[in-house]
Scaffold this motif. Structure first.
Motif, mmCIF file in Angstrom:
data_model
loop_
_atom_site.group_PDB
_atom_site.id
_atom_site.type_symbol
_atom_site.label_atom_id
_atom_site.label_comp_id
_atom_site.label_asym_id
_atom_site.label_seq_id
_atom_site.Cartn_x
_atom_site.Cartn_y
_atom_site.Cartn_z
ATOM 1 N N GLN A 71 39.280 29.612 44.463
ATOM 2 C CA GLN A 71 40.052 31.146 44.364
ATOM 3 C C GLN A 71 39.826 31.784 43.105
ATOM 4 O OE1 GLN A 71 44.187 30.220 44.757
ATOM 5 N NE2 GLN A 71 44.027 29.872 46.962
ATOM 6 N N LEU A 72 39.649 31.222 41.959
ATOM 7 C CA LEU A 72 39.599 31.768 40.426
ATOM 8 C C LEU A 72 38.360 32.193 40.478
ATOM 9 C CD1 LEU A 72 41.482 32.343 38.455
ATOM 10 C CD2 LEU A 72 40.844 29.987 37.313
ATOM 11 N N SER A 73 37.331 31.376 41.014
ATOM 12 C CA SER A 73 35.736 31.704 40.784
ATOM 13 C C SER A 73 35.499 33.080 41.318
ATOM 14 C CB SER A 73 34.807 30.625 41.242
ATOM 15 O OG SER A 73 34.902 30.796 42.377
ATOM 16 N N GLU A 74 36.232 33.667 42.306
ATOM 17 C CA GLU A 74 35.975 34.945 42.851
ATOM 18 C C GLU A 74 36.618 36.159 42.391
ATOM 19 O OE1 GLU A 74 37.334 34.093 47.003
ATOM 20 O OE2 GLU A 74 35.837 32.722 47.228
ATOM 21 N N VAL A 75 37.529 35.789 41.440
ATOM 22 C CA VAL A 75 38.247 36.924 40.410
ATOM 23 C C VAL A 75 37.359 37.669 39.565
ATOM 24 C CG1 VAL A 75 40.129 37.231 38.827
ATOM 25 C CG2 VAL A 75 40.598 35.463 41.089
ATOM 26 N N GLU A 76 37.508 39.015 39.869
ATOM 27 C CA GLU A 76 37.023 39.553 38.586
ATOM 28 C C GLU A 76 37.965 40.515 38.093
ATOM 29 O OE1 GLU A 76 33.282 43.298 38.688
ATOM 30 O OE2 GLU A 76 33.410 41.555 40.343
ATOM 31 N N LEU A 77 37.827 40.428 36.664
ATOM 32 C CA LEU A 77 38.963 41.226 35.955
ATOM 33 C C LEU A 77 38.057 42.587 35.031
ATOM 34 C CD1 LEU A 77 40.806 38.456 34.266
ATOM 35 C CD2 LEU A 77 41.321 39.861 36.139
ATOM 36 N N VAL A 78 38.654 43.581 35.067
ATOM 37 C CA VAL A 78 38.115 44.906 34.501
ATOM 38 C C VAL A 78 39.063 45.268 33.270
ATOM 39 C CG1 VAL A 78 37.025 47.050 34.763
ATOM 40 C CG2 VAL A 78 36.783 45.460 36.338
ATOM 41 N N PHE A 79 38.494 45.234 32.007
ATOM 42 C CA PHE A 79 39.266 45.753 30.719
ATOM 43 C C PHE A 79 38.560 46.896 30.402
ATOM 44 C CE2 PHE A 79 40.214 41.436 30.988
ATOM 45 C CZ PHE A 79 41.392 41.266 30.932
ATOM 46 N N GLU A 80 39.210 48.295 30.245
ATOM 47 C CA GLU A 80 38.882 49.346 29.564
ATOM 48 C C GLU A 80 39.424 49.545 28.191
ATOM 49 O OE1 GLU A 80 39.750 52.764 32.195
ATOM 50 O OE2 GLU A 80 38.493 52.249 33.670
ATOM 51 N N ARG A 81 38.492 49.673 27.109
ATOM 52 C CA ARG A 81 39.008 49.814 25.716
ATOM 53 C C ARG A 81 38.323 51.109 25.194
ATOM 54 N NH1 ARG A 81 42.572 46.498 27.348
ATOM 55 N NH2 ARG A 81 42.781 44.079 26.264
ATOM 56 N N LYS A 82 38.802 51.418 24.199
ATOM 57 C CA LYS A 82 37.994 52.426 23.432
ATOM 58 C C LYS A 82 36.968 51.956 22.542
ATOM 59 C CE LYS A 82 42.044 55.200 22.212
ATOM 60 N NZ LYS A 82 41.969 56.449 22.164
ATOM 61 N N VAL A 83 35.988 52.728 22.411
ATOM 62 C CA VAL A 83 34.697 52.140 22.147
ATOM 63 C C VAL A 83 34.259 52.951 21.016
ATOM 64 C CG1 VAL A 83 32.251 51.575 22.814
ATOM 65 C CG2 VAL A 83 33.822 51.335 24.434
ATOM 66 N N ARG A 134 41.064 18.249 33.379
ATOM 67 C CA ARG A 134 40.033 17.820 32.312
ATOM 68 C C ARG A 134 38.745 17.730 32.803
ATOM 69 N NH1 ARG A 134 43.271 12.520 31.622
ATOM 70 N NH2 ARG A 134 42.800 11.357 33.591
ATOM 71 N N GLU A 135 38.578 17.616 34.166
ATOM 72 C CA GLU A 135 37.156 17.380 34.730
ATOM 73 C C GLU A 135 36.832 18.626 35.642
ATOM 74 O OE1 GLU A 135 37.357 13.943 37.413
ATOM 75 O OE2 GLU A 135 38.015 12.681 35.619
ATOM 76 N N ILE A 136 37.631 19.714 35.574
ATOM 77 C CA ILE A 136 37.220 21.054 36.393
ATOM 78 C C ILE A 136 37.431 22.068 35.394
ATOM 79 C CG2 ILE A 136 37.988 22.183 38.278
ATOM 80 C CD1 ILE A 136 38.946 19.683 39.786
ATOM 81 N N THR A 137 36.498 22.935 35.530
ATOM 82 C CA THR A 137 36.398 24.048 34.690
ATOM 83 C C THR A 137 35.859 25.206 35.744
ATOM 84 O OG1 THR A 137 35.883 22.892 32.704
ATOM 85 C CG2 THR A 137 35.579 25.313 32.802
ATOM 86 N N SER A 138 36.524 26.196 35.660
ATOM 87 C CA SER A 138 36.447 27.231 36.906
ATOM 88 C C SER A 138 35.786 28.579 35.851
ATOM 89 C CB SER A 138 37.330 27.827 37.579
ATOM 90 O OG SER A 138 37.030 29.042 38.356
ATOM 91 N N HIS A 139 35.107 29.461 36.062
ATOM 92 C CA HIS A 139 34.770 30.840 35.429
ATOM 93 C C HIS A 139 35.220 31.803 36.233
ATOM 94 C CE1 HIS A 139 32.042 28.555 32.661
ATOM 95 N NE2 HIS A 139 31.834 27.849 33.692
ATOM 96 N N VAL A 140 35.777 32.742 35.412
ATOM 97 C CA VAL A 140 36.245 34.125 35.690
ATOM 98 C C VAL A 140 35.202 35.092 35.130
ATOM 99 C CG1 VAL A 140 38.201 35.594 35.668
ATOM 100 C CG2 VAL A 140 38.574 33.047 35.706
ATOM 101 N N LYS A 141 35.031 36.135 36.123
ATOM 102 C CA LYS A 141 34.241 37.231 35.669
ATOM 103 C C LYS A 141 34.949 38.198 34.987
ATOM 104 C CE LYS A 141 30.717 40.491 37.609
ATOM 105 N NZ LYS A 141 29.975 40.944 38.614
ATOM 106 N N VAL A 142 34.647 38.483 33.783
ATOM 107 C CA VAL A 142 35.519 39.728 32.865
ATOM 108 C C VAL A 142 34.163 40.885 32.467
ATOM 109 C CG1 VAL A 142 36.693 40.128 30.803
ATOM 110 C CG2 VAL A 142 36.822 37.785 31.860
ATOM 111 N N THR A 143 34.828 41.854 32.878
ATOM 112 C CA THR A 143 33.973 43.187 32.489
ATOM 113 C C THR A 143 34.732 44.020 31.572
ATOM 114 O OG1 THR A 143 32.955 43.100 34.627
ATOM 115 C CG2 THR A 143 32.459 45.038 33.476
ATOM 116 N N VAL A 144 34.176 44.048 30.383
ATOM 117 C CA VAL A 144 34.578 45.176 29.369
ATOM 118 C C VAL A 144 33.841 46.410 29.380
ATOM 119 C CG1 VAL A 144 35.400 45.201 27.005
ATOM 120 C CG2 VAL A 144 35.194 43.040 27.914
#
Length: 159
Positions: A71-83, A134-144
Protein backbone atom coordinates in the motif's frame (compact mmCIF):
# COMPACT_ATOMS: atom_id res chain seq x y z
CA UNK A 1 24.26 -5.84 34.09
CA UNK A 2 22.47 -8.51 32.08
CA UNK A 3 18.97 -7.85 30.81
CA UNK A 4 16.41 -9.70 28.71
CA UNK A 5 15.02 -7.53 25.92
CA UNK A 6 11.23 -7.33 25.74
CA UNK A 7 11.30 -5.32 22.49
CA UNK A 8 13.75 -4.84 19.62
CA UNK A 9 16.29 -2.14 20.49
CA UNK A 10 18.40 -0.59 17.72
CA UNK A 11 22.10 -1.49 17.86
CA UNK A 12 21.52 -3.69 20.93
CA UNK A 13 19.45 -6.75 20.06
CA UNK A 14 16.10 -8.28 19.31
CA UNK A 15 13.18 -9.30 21.48
CA UNK A 16 14.09 -12.21 23.79
CA UNK A 17 17.88 -11.73 23.61
CA UNK A 18 19.96 -11.71 26.78
CA UNK A 19 22.41 -8.83 26.49
CA UNK A 20 25.02 -7.28 28.75
CA UNK A 21 24.65 -3.50 29.12
CA UNK A 22 26.09 -0.76 31.29
CA UNK A 23 24.37 -0.51 34.67
CA UNK A 24 23.17 3.05 34.10
CA UNK A 25 21.77 2.29 30.64
CA UNK A 26 19.84 -0.66 32.02
CA UNK A 27 18.54 1.03 35.19
CA UNK A 28 17.83 4.47 33.73
CA UNK A 29 16.56 3.66 30.25
CA UNK A 30 15.79 0.03 29.41
CA UNK A 31 13.99 -0.96 32.62
CA UNK A 32 11.86 2.23 33.09
CA UNK A 33 10.86 2.23 29.39
CA UNK A 34 9.84 -1.44 29.80
CA UNK A 35 12.14 -2.40 26.94
CA UNK A 36 13.87 -5.02 29.08
CA UNK A 37 13.69 -6.98 32.33
CA UNK A 38 16.55 -7.90 34.60
CA UNK A 39 18.11 -11.28 33.77
CA UNK A 40 17.61 -13.11 37.06
CA UNK A 41 17.35 -16.90 37.36
CA UNK A 42 13.54 -16.67 37.57
CA UNK A 43 13.35 -14.43 34.52
CA UNK A 44 15.73 -16.67 32.56
CA UNK A 45 13.21 -19.49 32.95
CA UNK A 46 10.65 -17.31 31.18
CA UNK A 47 13.01 -16.60 28.23
CA UNK A 48 12.01 -19.72 26.31
CA UNK A 49 8.32 -18.78 26.48
CA UNK A 50 9.15 -15.21 25.51
CA UNK A 51 11.23 -16.33 22.53
CA UNK A 52 8.45 -18.60 21.24
CA UNK A 53 5.97 -15.77 21.68
CA UNK A 54 8.38 -13.33 20.02
CA UNK A 55 8.78 -15.61 16.99
CA UNK A 56 5.00 -15.85 16.58
CA UNK A 57 4.55 -12.10 17.06
CA UNK A 58 7.39 -11.28 14.66
CA UNK A 59 5.92 -13.57 11.98
CA UNK A 60 2.52 -11.90 12.36
CA UNK A 61 4.10 -8.40 12.23
CA UNK A 62 6.07 -9.38 9.13
CA UNK A 63 2.92 -10.46 7.27
CA UNK A 64 1.18 -7.21 8.27
CA UNK A 65 4.25 -5.18 7.25
CA UNK A 66 4.37 -6.86 3.82
CA UNK A 67 0.73 -5.98 3.18
CA UNK A 68 1.26 -2.42 4.40
CA UNK A 69 4.41 -2.14 2.28
CA UNK A 70 2.50 -2.73 -0.94
CA UNK A 71 0.00 0.00 0.00
CA UNK A 72 2.74 2.42 1.02
CA UNK A 73 4.81 1.94 -2.13
CA UNK A 74 1.94 3.43 -4.17
CA UNK A 75 1.78 6.61 -2.06
CA UNK A 76 3.16 9.81 -3.54
CA UNK A 77 3.72 12.91 -1.41
CA UNK A 78 4.15 16.42 -2.82
CA UNK A 79 5.67 19.25 -0.78
CA UNK A 80 5.63 22.86 -1.95
CA UNK A 81 8.36 25.02 -0.44
CA UNK A 82 9.83 28.49 -0.99
CA UNK A 83 12.87 28.34 -3.25
CA UNK A 84 15.94 30.56 -3.50
CA UNK A 85 18.73 30.65 -6.05
CA UNK A 86 19.83 27.40 -7.73
CA UNK A 87 16.62 25.65 -6.63
CA UNK A 88 17.80 25.61 -3.00
CA UNK A 89 14.99 25.44 -0.43
CA UNK A 90 14.37 27.91 2.37
CA UNK A 91 14.08 25.31 5.12
CA UNK A 92 13.82 21.62 4.32
CA UNK A 93 11.58 18.56 4.24
CA UNK A 94 12.24 16.35 7.28
CA UNK A 95 11.12 12.90 8.34
CA UNK A 96 8.61 14.61 10.66
CA UNK A 97 7.08 16.44 7.69
CA UNK A 98 6.83 13.18 5.76
CA UNK A 99 5.25 11.37 8.74
CA UNK A 100 2.74 14.21 9.19
CA UNK A 101 1.79 14.14 5.50
CA UNK A 102 1.43 10.33 5.58
CA UNK A 103 -0.83 10.65 8.62
CA UNK A 104 -2.98 13.16 6.72
CA UNK A 105 -3.39 10.50 4.00
CA UNK A 106 -4.43 7.89 6.59
CA UNK A 107 -1.12 6.08 7.19
CA UNK A 108 0.13 6.22 10.77
CA UNK A 109 3.91 5.82 10.82
CA UNK A 110 6.36 6.87 13.51
CA UNK A 111 8.81 9.45 12.13
CA UNK A 112 11.75 7.41 13.49
CA UNK A 113 10.89 4.61 11.06
CA UNK A 114 11.41 6.97 8.13
CA UNK A 115 15.06 6.37 7.20
CA UNK A 116 15.96 9.84 5.96
CA UNK A 117 19.69 10.35 6.52
CA UNK A 118 19.44 14.11 6.24
CA UNK A 119 16.56 16.50 5.42
CA UNK A 120 15.70 17.13 1.76
CA UNK A 121 17.04 20.59 0.86
CA UNK A 122 16.59 20.82 -2.90
CA UNK A 123 13.86 20.42 -5.48
CA UNK A 124 13.33 17.06 -7.08
CA UNK A 125 11.89 13.60 -6.74
CA UNK A 126 13.09 11.27 -3.99
CA UNK A 127 12.37 7.71 -2.94
CA UNK A 128 12.45 7.73 0.85
CA UNK A 129 12.85 4.38 2.65
CA UNK A 130 10.41 3.55 5.46
CA UNK A 131 11.43 0.68 7.76
CA UNK A 132 8.22 -1.19 8.59
CA UNK A 133 9.82 -4.32 10.03
CA UNK A 134 13.42 -5.33 10.59
CA UNK A 135 13.32 -7.30 7.32
CA UNK A 136 10.88 -5.12 5.33
CA UNK A 137 11.56 -1.65 4.00
CA UNK A 138 9.14 0.18 1.74
CA UNK A 139 9.81 3.30 -0.35
CA UNK A 140 7.62 6.39 -0.52
CA UNK A 141 7.86 8.73 -3.50
CA UNK A 142 8.41 12.31 -2.28
CA UNK A 143 8.36 15.23 -4.69
CA UNK A 144 9.62 18.64 -3.58
CA UNK A 145 8.60 21.52 -5.82
CA UNK A 146 8.51 25.29 -5.77
CA UNK A 147 5.47 27.07 -4.35
CA UNK A 148 5.72 29.73 -7.09
CA UNK A 149 4.54 29.25 -10.68
CA UNK A 150 7.32 29.01 -13.27
CA UNK A 151 6.51 32.43 -14.80
CA UNK A 152 7.13 34.24 -11.48
CA UNK A 153 10.64 32.85 -11.01
CA UNK A 154 12.08 35.19 -13.68
CA UNK A 155 14.63 37.54 -12.05
CA UNK A 156 13.55 41.19 -11.65
CA UNK A 157 16.58 42.45 -13.63
CA UNK A 158 15.37 40.66 -16.80
CA UNK A 159 12.05 42.56 -16.82
Amino acid sequence: MEVILKEDVNKLGHRGDVVKVADGYGRNYLLPQKLAIEATQANKAVIDQMKASAVRKSAKEKVEAEAFSTQLSEVELVFERKVGENDHLFGSVTSGDIAHELEAKGYTIDRRKIALDEPLKSLGEYHVPVKLHREITSHVKVTVKSDQPESETVPAAAV
